[in-house]
Enzyme design. Structure first.
Site, short mmCIF file in Angstrom:
data_model
loop_
_atom_site.label_atom_id
_atom_site.label_comp_id
_atom_site.label_asym_id
_atom_site.label_seq_id
_atom_site.Cartn_x
_atom_site.Cartn_y
_atom_site.Cartn_z
N GLU A 1 37.91 12.08 38.08
CA GLU A 1 36.67 12.84 38.22
C GLU A 1 35.68 12.23 39.20
OE1 GLU A 1 35.23 11.42 33.77
OE2 GLU A 1 34.64 13.37 34.49
N ARG B 1 22.71 19.21 35.14
CA ARG B 1 23.24 20.42 34.51
C ARG B 1 23.74 21.43 35.54
NH1 ARG B 1 22.02 21.10 29.24
NH2 ARG B 1 22.29 23.33 29.48
N LYS C 1 38.83 9.14 34.20
CA LYS C 1 37.69 8.52 34.88
C LYS C 1 37.94 8.47 36.38
CE LYS C 1 35.37 8.90 32.55
NZ LYS C 1 35.28 9.47 31.27
N LYS D 1 27.34 17.78 33.85
CA LYS D 1 27.39 16.92 32.66
C LYS D 1 27.60 17.72 31.38
CE LYS D 1 26.89 12.94 30.59
NZ LYS D 1 28.12 12.12 30.65
N GLU E 1 42.27 8.33 29.25
CA GLU E 1 40.85 8.28 29.60
C GLU E 1 40.63 7.51 30.91
OE1 GLU E 1 38.31 9.80 28.87
OE2 GLU E 1 36.59 8.54 29.28
N HIS F 1 61.48 9.43 30.72
CA HIS F 1 61.87 10.83 30.50
C HIS F 1 61.40 11.73 31.64
CE1 HIS F 1 63.26 9.75 26.54
NE2 HIS F 1 62.10 9.17 26.29
N CYS G 1 22.90 25.48 33.45
CA CYS G 1 21.78 25.36 34.37
C CYS G 1 20.72 24.51 33.70
CB CYS G 1 21.19 26.73 34.68
SG CYS G 1 22.36 27.86 35.46
N ASN H 1 19.28 30.40 31.74
CA ASN H 1 20.55 29.67 31.60
C ASN H 1 21.41 30.49 30.65
OD1 ASN H 1 22.58 27.78 31.19
ND2 ASN H 1 21.38 26.58 29.73
N GLY H 2 22.42 31.15 31.20
CA GLY H 2 23.25 31.99 30.33
C GLY H 2 23.85 33.15 31.10
N TRP I 1 24.03 26.08 38.31
CA TRP I 1 25.46 25.81 38.44
C TRP I 1 26.12 27.18 38.40
CZ3 TRP I 1 30.10 26.53 35.80
CH2 TRP I 1 31.15 25.69 36.16
C1 F6R Z 1 34.48 13.19 31.34
C2 F6R Z 1 33.50 14.00 30.64
C3 F6R Z 1 33.92 15.30 30.08
C4 F6R Z 1 33.26 15.50 28.71
C5 F6R Z 1 33.56 16.89 28.17
C6 F6R Z 1 32.97 17.08 26.79
O1 F6R Z 1 33.93 11.99 31.77
O2 F6R Z 1 32.36 13.63 30.53
O3 F6R Z 1 35.31 15.41 29.99
O4 F6R Z 1 33.75 14.53 27.85
O5 F6R Z 1 33.02 17.85 29.04
O6 F6R Z 1 31.61 16.88 26.79
P1 F6R Z 1 30.82 16.53 25.48
O7 F6R Z 1 31.31 15.23 24.98
O8 F6R Z 1 29.38 16.48 25.92
O9 F6R Z 1 31.08 17.64 24.52
#
Ligand code: F6R
Length: 633
Positions: A510, A45, A507, A628, A503, A526, A20, A118-119, A92
Site C-alpha cells: 500500500e 478521508r 504494508k 484512511k 500484514e 504447493h 469524504c 459525504n454519502g 474522494w
Molecule cells: C491497511 C489499512 C486498511 C484498514 C481497513 C479497515 O493499512 O489501514 O486495510 O485496515 O480499511 O479499516 P478499519 O480498521 O478502520 O476498519
C-alpha cells in the site's frame, strides 16, 4: 464499549457512502481559517478535490478546486475572508470525475444554498427528473447538486420560509446515505446538518460550534462533542443548537470530552505520520494494557465486556470480522482464542460476510475489529449479525465511532489518532486486545493462574521490548536501500506469524506500490515456489518457536532457487547459526512467548515497508488511490 457509550441500534441500511471529509464552523472566529484548518485534519478521508463556502458581503462565496487540499489552500487566503460562518469539504470520488465542477460545496440554481455531503443519494435520478420538469437546471452530474436543488425547491414553495424545515422534509424523502451540512444566504445565521449512515460530530465551544466528520477537525478549538445518531439533524446558531430527529422529536444528549490532545495530531518532528505512529507503539501497547492486567491473580479485566461475560463464557463459537489490516488481526485472534481458550473461532472478511448468507446461531458472538470504527463493510457485517440475533462486540480505536456505537459492548484500543493511511499502531493494539481477550476466555476455561501470570508478565514487558527494536533502525534502512529496486516480494510465516506475513506484505503494497504476497511458509512448495529467482527478496519470520525447524526447511527451499532471505529472528537464539549461514540479512527482535512474537515481529516489517517506500519517494501518509476511512461498500 469501554467508555460508556450506550448502544444505539442505528439503521445501517444506507451504508453505501463515499468517503469524504466535511467541516463547518459558526462562531466569532474567522470561519474560513477554522474550516481550512479542519480540512487539513480530515484530508485523509479523501484527496481528489476540495472546496469551501462562506457567507460574506451578504452572499455565499464558493471556492473549489480539484486536486489535493494544497490546491485549494493556494487560492484561499484566509486573511482576505472575514466571515463567521463557513463549510468545507474534501472529496474522494466514486463516480464523477474529480474536477473543479464536481467538487463540493454544491449550490442550488440561485446560488443561495450551499451544501457539503459525504454519502450517496440513491434516488437522485428520479428527483432530478421531477426537478427538471419543474424548470430547475443542473450544472454537474453529482447527486449532491440534486439534493441542493431539491432543498431549494421545497424552500421555494414554502409560505412560511424555514430552511431547517426544508432540509428536514427533503431528507425524509431521499434514499441513501449522508453526512450533510447546509449553509444558506436566506438564513445566514445558522448551519443545518444531518446524518444517516455517514459520520457527523458536533463540537461545542463557547458561542461557537464546529460540525465535522471527525473529531480531529474539532480538537484544536474545543474539546466537548456530541455524536448525532442516524436520522437526526442539528440546527446550529452562535448561541446554541437544537438536535432533533427527522420526525421532529427533540433530542438532548450529554456532551462528552474528546479523548486525545491536539499534539497527537502533529507529526512531532517525524517526517511522516506513519513513522511517528510506528515509533509510538511502546506507548500504545502500554495504553492497550493499562488497568487490564491483574498480575497477582493472572486475570484480565476488560471493563467494556463485563456485561457480556456470561455470554462469552457460554459461546459455542466466536466470529471475528474486519477488513484489511483489521482482518489480519482477526486471523491472529483466531489462532490465539482457539489455542488459549479452546473456543472455535471463524474469521470473516466483513466485505464477504453479509453477501454469502452466513449460518449464524443465536449463541454466536460476533466481534468486529476496526481502527476507524467507520468502515462500511464492517458495519454491514454487524448489521447482518444483529439481524440474525447474535451478540456483537467491537474492538475499536476511535471512541464514539459508528462501530463503537453499533456494537453491544467492546474494547477500546486507546491507541490515539492514527493518521497515516497504512495502519500500524492500531494493528499491534488490536492484536494486544485480542491476546487479552484470549487470556480472559482462557482463564474461564483451562489456563491456570500461574500460566495466566506468566502470560501477563510477558505482556507487561512488551513496551520495553518494542523500544529495543525501535532504538536503532539503521540495519532495516540499509536493507530497504538494497531492495527498493525489487519488483516483487514474498513474506513467509507459519503459525502465529502467518498473519504477520500477510500484514507485512500489505504494508509494503500500500505505501510502496510494489507487488508483495504473504504466504504460510509451508504452502510455498504447493505453487508459489515457482516464483523464486535471484530477483526475489523473501522476508521470512523465523523466530524461536516450536516450528523453527520447519521454517528453516522453507528457507532452504528458497535459497536453493536463488531467492534472497531477509529473516526476522529472535536475538540470542542458538538456532540463529543456521540463519546466519543461509539468510542474506537478519533483523533481530527480543525473545518473548510464542503467542506474543507477532506483536514484536510486526514492527521491523512496518519499518521495512516504510523505508522502502521512502527510498522510492512515495507519498507515504497518503498513498495513491487509498483513504484512511473506507466508508464505501
Ligand atoms: C491497511 C489499512 C486498511 C484498514 C481497513 C479497515 O493499512 O489501514 O486495510 O485496515 O480499511 O479499516 P478499519 O480498521 O478502520 O476498519
Amino acid at each position: 464499549m469501554q467508555q460508556k457509550i450506550p448502544y444505539i441500534a442505528i439503521s445501517l441500511i444506507y451504508w453505501k457512502c463515499i468517503m469524504c471529509g466535511i467541516v463547518g464552523y459558526i462562531g466569532n472566529k474567522n470561519a474560513t481559517e477554522v474550516v481550512m484548518n479542519g480540512l487539513k485534519r480530515v484530508e485523509y478521508r479523501g484527496y481528489d478535490s476540495a472546496g469551501i463556502a462562506m457567507f460574506e458581503n451578504n452572499k455565499l462565496n464558493v471556492i473549489k478546486k480539484s486536486g489535493r487540499l494544497e490546491e485549494l489552500i493556494g487560492i484561499v487566503d484566509t486573511n482576505l475572508h472575514h466571515s463567521n460562518i463557513a463549510i468545507g469539504h474534501t472529496r474522494w470520488a466514486t463516480h464523477g470525475l474529480p474536477n473543479d465542477t464536481n467538487a463540493h460545496p454544491h449550490t442550488d440554481n440561485s446560488g443561495n444554498i450551499a451544501i457539503i455531503h459525504n454519502g450517496i443519494i440513491e434516488n437522485y435520478r428520479s428527483l432530478k427528473k421531477i426537478l427538471t420538469q419543474k424548470g430547475y437546471f443542473f450544472n454537474t452530474e453529482t447527486d449532491t447538486e440534486v439534493l441542493a436543488v431539491f432543498i431549494a425547491s421545497i424552500y421555494d414553495e414554502q409560505k412560511e420560509k424555514d430552511m431547517s424545515e426544508a432540509v428536514r422534509i427533503a431528507l425524509s424523502e431521499v434514499a441513501g446515505a449522508f453526512g450533510l451540512v447546509v449553509l444558506s444566504a436566506y438564513e445566514p445565521d445558522k448551519i443545518i446538518c444531518a446524518r444517516r449512515g455517514s459520520p457527523l460530530i458536533l463540537g461545542i465551544g463557547d458561542n461557537e460550534y464546529i460540525v465535522a466528520s471527525d473529531q480531529t477537525a474539532i480538537v484544536a478549538y474545543m474539546d466537548k462533542v456530541i455524536f448525532p445518531d442516524d436520522n437526526e439533524m442539528l440546527v446550529i446558531t452562535k448561541s446554541g443548537y437544537i438536535e432533533k430527529t427527522f420526525d421532529n422529536v427533540a433530542i438532548d444528549k450529554e456532551p462528552t470530552k474528546i479523548e486525545f490532545e491536539l499534539a497527537q495530531l502533529e507529526k512531532g518532528g517525524y517526517e511522516h505520520f506513519m513513522l511517528k505512529e510506528i515509533m509510538e507503539q511502546a506507548e500504545t501497547i502500554e495504553n492497550a494494557i493499562r488497568g487490564r492486567i491483574l498480575l497477582d491473580s493472572g486475570d484480565v479485566k476488560l471493563g467494556g465486556l463485563r456485561e457480556v461475560t456470561d455470554k462469552l463464557r457460554d459461546a459455542h463459537r466466536i466470529i471475528l470480522t474486519g477488513c484489511g489490516t483489521s482482518w489480519h488481526s482477526a486471523l491472529l485472534g483466531e489462532y490465539l482464542i482457539e489455542s488459549l481458550a479452546g473456543i472455535p473461532v471463524e474469521v470473516e472478511y466483513a466485505s464477504e460476510f453479509r453477501y454469502r448468507n452466513p449460518v449464524l446461531y443465536k449463541g454466536d458472538i460476533v466481534i468486529a475489529i476496526s481502527q476507524s470504527g467507520e468502515t462500511a463493510d464492517t458495519l454491514e457485517a454487524i448489521r447482518e449479525a444483529k439481524r440474525k440475533g447474535c451478540v456483537v462486540l467491537g474492538i475499536v480505536n476511535v471512541v464514539g465511532s459508528s462501530i463503537a456505537r453499533a456494537t453491544d459492548a467492546g474494547v477500546y484500543l486507546h491507541a490515539g489518532p492514527e493518521i497515516g493511511v497504512a495502519s500500524t499502531k492500531a494493528f499491534t493494539s488490536q492484536v494486544t486486545a485480542l491476546l487479552l481477550l484470549a487470556i480472559l476466555l482462557g482463564r474461564m476455561k483451562s489456563i491456570s493462574a500461574p500460566d495466566g501470570i506468566e502470560y501477563l508478565k510477558e505482556i507487561k514487558q512488551l513496551p520495553e521490548k518494542i523500544n529495543l527494536i525501535l532504538k536503532d533502525t539503521s540495519g532495516i534502512q540499509q536493507i530497504a536501500k538494497r531492495y527498493a529496486s525489487a519488483k516483487n516480494f514474498l513474506y513467509l510465516g507459519r503459525g502465529y506469524n502467518y498473519p504477520i506475513a500477510l500484514e507485512g506484505a500489505l504494508k509494503l503494497k500500500e505505501i510502496s506500490y510494489l507487488h508483495a504476497e504473504g504466504y504460510p511458509a509451508a504452502e510455498m512448495k504447493h505453487g508459489p515456489l515457482a516464483l523464486i529467482d535471484d530477483d526475489m527478496p523473501v522476508v521470512v519470520i523465523a523466530t524461536k518457536d516450536s516450528i523453527f525447524e520447519k521454517i528453516c526447511s522453507n528457507i532452504e527451499e528458497v535459497k536453493a532457487r536463488g531467492g534472497h532471505i531477509i529473516a526476522i529472528a529472535t536475538a540470542g537464539f542458538e538456532g540463529n547459526g543456521f540463519l546466519r549461514s543461509k539468510a542474506d540479512h537478519i533483523i533481530e527482535i527480543p525473545e518473548t512467548l510464542y503467542e506474543l512474537t507477532p506483536i514484536l515481529a510486526m514492527i521491523p516489517l512496518q519499518l521495512l515497508a516504510y523505508y522502502i517506500a521512502y527510498e522510492l519517494g512515495r507519498d507515504i501518509d497518503n498513498p495513491r488511490h487509498l483513504a484512511k476511512s473506507v466508508t464505501v461498500e
